[in-house]
Design a protein around this motif. Sequence first.
Motif, mmCIF file in Angstrom:
data_model
loop_
_atom_site.group_PDB
_atom_site.id
_atom_site.type_symbol
_atom_site.label_atom_id
_atom_site.label_comp_id
_atom_site.label_asym_id
_atom_site.label_seq_id
_atom_site.Cartn_x
_atom_site.Cartn_y
_atom_site.Cartn_z
ATOM 1 N N ASP A 64 0.829 -1.212 0.000
ATOM 2 C CA ASP A 64 0.000 0.000 0.000
ATOM 3 C C ASP A 64 0.862 1.260 0.000
ATOM 4 O O ASP A 64 0.531 2.246 -0.666
ATOM 5 C CB ASP A 64 -0.935 0.010 1.212
ATOM 6 N N ALA A 68 0.822 4.172 -2.714
ATOM 7 C CA ALA A 68 0.641 5.571 -2.294
ATOM 8 C C ALA A 68 1.738 6.451 -2.887
ATOM 9 O O ALA A 68 1.471 7.574 -3.338
ATOM 10 C CB ALA A 68 0.634 5.673 -0.767
ATOM 11 N N SER A 71 0.921 6.959 -6.474
ATOM 12 C CA SER A 71 -0.234 7.852 -6.557
ATOM 13 C C SER A 71 0.169 9.301 -6.329
ATOM 14 O O SER A 71 -0.296 10.201 -7.034
ATOM 15 C CB SER A 71 -1.295 7.445 -5.528
ATOM 16 N N THR A 72 1.028 9.531 -5.361
ATOM 17 C CA THR A 72 1.504 10.883 -5.079
ATOM 18 C C THR A 72 2.206 11.468 -6.298
ATOM 19 O O THR A 72 2.007 12.636 -6.642
ATOM 20 C CB THR A 72 2.443 10.871 -3.856
ATOM 21 N N SER A 94 -6.896 -1.539 0.923
ATOM 22 C CA SER A 94 -5.935 -0.679 0.229
ATOM 23 C C SER A 94 -6.548 0.667 -0.151
ATOM 24 O O SER A 94 -5.900 1.707 -0.017
ATOM 25 C CB SER A 94 -5.389 -1.370 -1.021
ATOM 26 N N LEU A 98 -5.280 4.393 1.075
ATOM 27 C CA LEU A 98 -4.982 5.505 0.167
ATOM 28 C C LEU A 98 -5.859 6.723 0.451
ATOM 29 O O LEU A 98 -5.384 7.858 0.457
ATOM 30 C CB LEU A 98 -5.137 5.059 -1.282
ATOM 31 N N ARG A 101 -4.800 9.115 3.089
ATOM 32 C CA ARG A 101 -3.547 9.825 2.869
ATOM 33 C C ARG A 101 -3.555 10.767 1.665
ATOM 34 O O ARG A 101 -2.727 11.661 1.584
ATOM 35 C CB ARG A 101 -2.420 8.804 2.690
#
Length: 194
Positions: A64, A68, A71-72, A94, A98, A101
């Motif tokens: 995860d 993340a 994704s960032t 999951s 996400l 955050r």
Amino acid sequence: FERRPLALTRGCSLVDQVSDVRGYYEANTPAFERYCQYSAGLAIRRAVWAPGVTSRDEAFQYVDQLIASESTALLSQFDRPLRICDFGCGVGTSLLFLAARLPIEGTGITISPLQARACNERFRASGFGEHLRCVEADFSSAHSDIGSAHLVFSIEAFVHSPEPAAFFRAAARCVVPGGLLVICDDVLSGSARE
């Protein structure tokens, strides 16, 4: 706990294989929910003891955390919220990780009606019900109601796809240009058989 095995038989039709996977998760999800807890939540997958991981919680969150990070990086390319789709979401752990955050709109796909109900209940109870949803479907099929995503990921679910080409076609239909597909799974290589 006693887990019922998943036994896919070579030569079975795709419908039979999908039915086998659905039956496996329908039979085993209650035990997974009961026994696969860790302090930060629920994981229906293995812990990954990668270099630098020092606790059970870190091991369960390792993948995860990687998603993340990816994704960032995508946030600088796309408008917020980031649209994310989890192929084989289980009970949504999951996506919840996400959503806590990052600014996301997430859709999980599971073949199990039991998991879909548990997932949507978990999303509502966590306060992320406005941003997360779960759809009961075969992730290898076309999903007009899912729409497009900046990121599609699949953790320990690709292995259940009876036809890898169908999985990749479905992901390609979902991921927007410049988006990302992340797969974390076990793959049997020819050298492993020796």
